[in-house]
Design a protein around this motif. Structure first.
Motif, PDB file in Angstrom:
ATOM      1  N   ALA A   1      -0.827 -13.414 -30.572  1.00 16.83           N
ATOM      2  CA  ALA A   1       0.263 -13.694 -31.170  1.00 16.83           C
ATOM      3  C   ALA A   1       0.488 -14.316 -32.536  1.00 16.83           C
ATOM      4  CB  ALA A   1       1.146 -14.430 -29.991  1.00 16.83           C
ATOM      5  N   CYS A   2      -0.229 -15.347 -32.527  1.00 18.02           N
ATOM      6  CA  CYS A   2      -0.467 -16.134 -34.043  1.00 18.02           C
ATOM      7  C   CYS A   2      -0.806 -15.195 -35.041  1.00 18.02           C
ATOM      8  CB  CYS A   2      -1.202 -17.223 -33.901  1.00 18.02           C
ATOM      9  SG  CYS A   2      -0.779 -18.598 -32.908  1.00 18.02           S
ATOM     10  N   LEU A   3      -1.788 -14.167 -34.810  1.00 20.56           N
ATOM     11  CA  LEU A   3      -2.104 -13.271 -35.686  1.00 20.56           C
ATOM     12  C   LEU A   3      -0.809 -12.251 -36.156  1.00 20.56           C
ATOM     13  CD1 LEU A   3      -4.513 -12.474 -37.550  1.00 20.56           C
ATOM     14  CD2 LEU A   3      -5.132 -10.804 -35.791  1.00 20.56           C
ATOM     15  N   LEU A   4      -0.222 -11.827 -35.144  1.00 18.62           N
ATOM     16  CA  LEU A   4       0.898 -10.899 -35.280  1.00 18.62           C
ATOM     17  C   LEU A   4       2.073 -11.382 -36.042  1.00 18.62           C
ATOM     18  CD1 LEU A   4       1.008  -8.847 -31.890  1.00 18.62           C
ATOM     19  CD2 LEU A   4       0.163  -8.260 -33.983  1.00 18.62           C
ATOM     20  N   ILE A   5       2.242 -12.944 -36.024  1.00 14.70           N
ATOM     21  CA  ILE A   5       3.270 -13.425 -36.464  1.00 14.70           C
ATOM     22  C   ILE A   5       2.851 -13.686 -38.182  1.00 14.70           C
ATOM     23  CG2 ILE A   5       4.234 -15.880 -36.971  1.00 14.70           C
ATOM     24  CD1 ILE A   5       4.221 -16.150 -33.787  1.00 14.70           C
ATOM     25  N   ALA A   6       1.835 -13.855 -38.265  1.00 19.02           N
ATOM     26  CA  ALA A   6       1.262 -14.022 -39.598  1.00 19.02           C
ATOM     27  C   ALA A   6       1.456 -12.670 -40.434  1.00 19.02           C
ATOM     28  CB  ALA A   6      -0.447 -14.490 -39.869  1.00 19.02           C
ATOM     29  N   ILE A   7       1.191 -11.529 -39.497  1.00 20.94           N
ATOM     30  CA  ILE A   7       1.147 -10.124 -40.348  1.00 20.94           C
ATOM     31  C   ILE A   7       2.621  -9.916 -40.466  1.00 20.94           C
ATOM     32  CG2 ILE A   7       1.133  -7.724 -39.718  1.00 20.94           C
ATOM     33  CD1 ILE A   7      -1.790  -8.389 -38.333  1.00 20.94           C
ATOM     34  N   ALA A   8       3.713 -10.285 -39.773  1.00 17.66           N
ATOM     35  CA  ALA A   8       4.917 -10.222 -39.759  1.00 17.66           C
ATOM     36  C   ALA A   8       5.674 -10.928 -40.817  1.00 17.66           C
ATOM     37  CB  ALA A   8       5.515 -10.462 -38.453  1.00 17.66           C
ATOM     38  N   ALA A   9       5.193 -11.998 -41.046  1.00 15.23           N
ATOM     39  CA  ALA A   9       5.353 -13.049 -42.181  1.00 15.23           C
ATOM     40  C   ALA A   9       5.098 -12.388 -43.585  1.00 15.23           C
ATOM     41  CB  ALA A   9       4.898 -14.303 -42.163  1.00 15.23           C
ATOM     42  N   ILE A  10       3.857 -11.550 -43.653  1.00 14.44           N
ATOM     43  CA  ILE A  10       3.631 -10.918 -44.849  1.00 14.44           C
ATOM     44  C   ILE A  10       4.241  -9.819 -44.943  1.00 14.44           C
ATOM     45  CG2 ILE A  10       1.839  -9.772 -45.909  1.00 14.44           C
ATOM     46  CD1 ILE A  10      -0.215 -11.724 -44.371  1.00 14.44           C
ATOM     47  N   LEU A  11       4.832  -8.943 -44.129  1.00 16.58           N
ATOM     48  CA  LEU A  11       5.647  -7.807 -43.961  1.00 16.58           C
ATOM     49  C   LEU A  11       7.058  -8.090 -44.567  1.00 16.58           C
ATOM     50  CD1 LEU A  11       4.571  -5.748 -41.070  1.00 16.58           C
ATOM     51  CD2 LEU A  11       4.001  -5.406 -43.384  1.00 16.58           C
ATOM     52  N   VAL A  12       7.580  -9.138 -44.098  1.00 18.67           N
ATOM     53  CA  VAL A  12       8.818  -9.945 -44.460  1.00 18.67           C
ATOM     54  C   VAL A  12       9.034  -9.976 -45.880  1.00 18.67           C
ATOM     55  CG1 VAL A  12      10.445 -11.801 -44.194  1.00 18.67           C
ATOM     56  CG2 VAL A  12       9.907 -10.928 -42.492  1.00 18.67           C
ATOM     57  N   GLN A  13       7.841 -10.749 -46.562  1.00 21.62           N
ATOM     58  CA  GLN A  13       7.519 -10.914 -47.941  1.00 21.62           C
ATOM     59  C   GLN A  13       7.733  -9.565 -48.673  1.00 21.62           C
ATOM     60  OE1 GLN A  13       8.010 -13.903 -49.683  1.00 21.62           O
ATOM     61  NE2 GLN A  13       7.930 -12.646 -51.444  1.00 21.62           N
ATOM     62  N   LEU A  14       7.209  -8.536 -48.162  1.00 22.99           N
ATOM     63  CA  LEU A  14       6.692  -7.326 -48.735  1.00 22.99           C
ATOM     64  C   LEU A  14       7.989  -6.360 -48.904  1.00 22.99           C
ATOM     65  CD1 LEU A  14       3.111  -6.776 -48.166  1.00 22.99           C
ATOM     66  CD2 LEU A  14       4.024  -7.546 -50.304  1.00 22.99           C
ATOM     67  N   SER A  15       8.813  -6.367 -47.780  1.00 29.40           N
ATOM     68  CA  SER A  15      10.075  -5.463 -47.385  1.00 29.40           C
ATOM     69  C   SER A  15      11.195  -5.807 -48.250  1.00 29.40           C
ATOM     70  CB  SER A  15      10.612  -5.765 -46.076  1.00 29.40           C
ATOM     71  OG  SER A  15      11.531  -5.116 -45.710  1.00 29.40           O
ATOM     72  N   HIS A  16      11.705  -4.392 -48.662  1.00 29.60           N
ATOM     73  CA  HIS A  16      12.816  -4.514 -49.464  1.00 29.60           C
ATOM     74  C   HIS A  16      14.306  -3.810 -48.938  1.00 29.60           C
ATOM     75  CE1 HIS A  16      10.508  -5.566 -53.110  1.00 29.60           C
ATOM     76  NE2 HIS A  16       9.736  -4.696 -52.693  1.00 29.60           N
ATOM     77  N   ALA A  17      13.935  -3.569 -47.440  1.00 31.01           N
ATOM     78  CA  ALA A  17      14.965  -3.408 -46.647  1.00 31.01           C
ATOM     79  C   ALA A  17      15.593  -4.412 -45.780  1.00 31.01           C
ATOM     80  CB  ALA A  17      14.753  -1.954 -45.958  1.00 31.01           C
ATOM     81  N   PRO A  18      16.862  -4.583 -46.162  1.00 29.60           N
ATOM     82  CA  PRO A  18      17.444  -5.943 -45.386  1.00 29.60           C
ATOM     83  C   PRO A  18      17.370  -5.673 -43.784  1.00 29.60           C
ATOM     84  CG  PRO A  18      18.933  -4.923 -47.146  1.00 29.60           C
ATOM     85  CD  PRO A  18      17.606  -4.149 -46.947  1.00 29.60           C
ATOM     86  N   ALA A  19      17.476  -4.517 -43.098  1.00 27.53           N
ATOM     87  CA  ALA A  19      17.447  -4.331 -41.949  1.00 27.53           C
ATOM     88  C   ALA A  19      16.058  -4.434 -41.269  1.00 27.53           C
ATOM     89  CB  ALA A  19      18.084  -2.818 -41.551  1.00 27.53           C
ATOM     90  N   TRP A  20      15.152  -4.105 -41.957  1.00 28.43           N
ATOM     91  CA  TRP A  20      13.779  -4.144 -41.496  1.00 28.43           C
ATOM     92  C   TRP A  20      13.387  -5.647 -41.486  1.00 28.43           C
ATOM     93  CZ3 TRP A  20      10.261  -2.515 -38.783  1.00 28.43           C
ATOM     94  CH2 TRP A  20       8.907  -2.670 -38.973  1.00 28.43           C
ATOM     95  N   ARG A  21      13.643  -6.425 -42.595  1.00 27.35           N
ATOM     96  CA  ARG A  21      13.572  -7.648 -42.794  1.00 27.35           C
ATOM     97  C   ARG A  21      14.210  -8.631 -41.581  1.00 27.35           C
ATOM     98  NH1 ARG A  21      15.562  -9.816 -48.037  1.00 27.35           N
ATOM     99  NH2 ARG A  21      15.379  -7.431 -48.238  1.00 27.35           N
ATOM    100  N   ALA A  22      15.427  -8.250 -41.203  1.00 29.65           N
ATOM    101  CA  ALA A  22      16.130  -8.931 -40.133  1.00 29.65           C
ATOM    102  C   ALA A  22      15.420  -8.532 -38.768  1.00 29.65           C
ATOM    103  CB  ALA A  22      17.554  -8.276 -40.074  1.00 29.65           C
ATOM    104  N   VAL A  23      14.710  -7.442 -38.586  1.00 34.47           N
ATOM    105  CA  VAL A  23      13.991  -7.272 -37.554  1.00 34.47           C
ATOM    106  C   VAL A  23      12.932  -7.913 -37.328  1.00 34.47           C
ATOM    107  CG1 VAL A  23      12.683  -5.371 -36.140  1.00 34.47           C
ATOM    108  CG2 VAL A  23      14.825  -4.849 -37.078  1.00 34.47           C
ATOM    109  N   LEU A  24      12.050  -8.185 -38.454  1.00 34.50           N
ATOM    110  CA  LEU A  24      10.990  -8.825 -38.602  1.00 34.50           C
ATOM    111  C   LEU A  24      11.211 -10.516 -38.254  1.00 34.50           C
ATOM    112  CD1 LEU A  24       8.838  -6.958 -41.418  1.00 34.50           C
ATOM    113  CD2 LEU A  24       8.214  -6.993 -39.190  1.00 34.50           C
ATOM    114  N   ARG A  25      12.244 -10.755 -38.841  1.00 35.24           N
ATOM    115  CA  ARG A  25      12.651 -12.285 -38.741  1.00 35.24           C
ATOM    116  C   ARG A  25      12.849 -12.506 -37.360  1.00 35.24           C
ATOM    117  NH1 ARG A  25      16.407 -12.661 -44.021  1.00 35.24           N
ATOM    118  NH2 ARG A  25      14.778 -13.228 -45.460  1.00 35.24           N
ATOM    119  N   PHE A  26      13.649 -11.559 -36.746  1.00 35.38           N
ATOM    120  CA  PHE A  26      13.852 -11.808 -35.200  1.00 35.38           C
ATOM    121  C   PHE A  26      12.559 -11.650 -34.501  1.00 35.38           C
ATOM    122  CE2 PHE A  26      14.307  -9.802 -30.867  1.00 35.38           C
ATOM    123  CZ  PHE A  26      15.438 -10.763 -30.584  1.00 35.38           C
ATOM    124  N   LEU A  27      11.814 -10.964 -34.683  1.00 38.76           N
ATOM    125  CA  LEU A  27      10.286 -10.938 -33.941  1.00 38.76           C
ATOM    126  C   LEU A  27       9.547 -12.150 -34.330  1.00 38.76           C
ATOM    127  CD1 LEU A  27       9.450  -7.095 -34.354  1.00 38.76           C
ATOM    128  CD2 LEU A  27      10.154  -8.341 -32.421  1.00 38.76           C
TER     129      LEU A  27
END
Length: 122
Positions: free
Chosen positions: A49-75
């Motif tokens: 779970a901690c590893l997946l949270i770290a990966i999601a944090a990186i993806l939030v930084q790289l994402s340019h789509a607001p909807a995708w960023r919102a989903v990642l932030r929720f996760l």
């Protein structure tokens, strides 16, 4: 553009640091004998779970789509809260602290990327 929402600035660094800290704590407790959770399924799940949270944090930084960023932030928020609960059940108090850091970083990321109201001046 030099505002806090500039895409080149690493806004999610606190969340990533908390996730990696949680990963280190969980991995230590999973691998070290006599921690009480050595080799258990729950501890392995927390490591993942901690590893997946770290990966999601990186993806939030790289994402340019607001909807995708919102989903990642929720996760990330869901993962941080549930991992803190798992840390409570596993008696891993430093893991709870790491997940609190994840959530503080997430709040910072959300507030740093909020757009200003139409009539606001800077």
């Amino acid at each position: 553009m030099s505002g806090p929402s500039h895409p080149d600035k690493p806004r999610i660094i606190v969340t990533l640091a908390g996730a990696l800290g949680g990963f280190a704590v969980a991995l230590f407790n999973y691998l070290t004998p006599l921690t009480g959770v050595t080799g258990t399924f729950g501890a392995a799940l927390v490591v993942l779970a901690c590893l997946l949270i770290a990966i999601a944090a990186i993806l939030v930084q790289l994402s340019h789509a607001p909807a995708w960023r919102a989903v990642l932030r929720f996760l990330i928020a869901l993962g941080g809260i549930l991992t803190a609960v798992a840390g409570y059940f596993l008696h891993e108090w430093w893991l709870i602290v790491a997940m609190a850091i994840v959530l503080v970083g997430l709040v910072y990321d959300i507030s740093a990327t909020r757009s200003k109201p139409a009539g606001a001046t800077a």
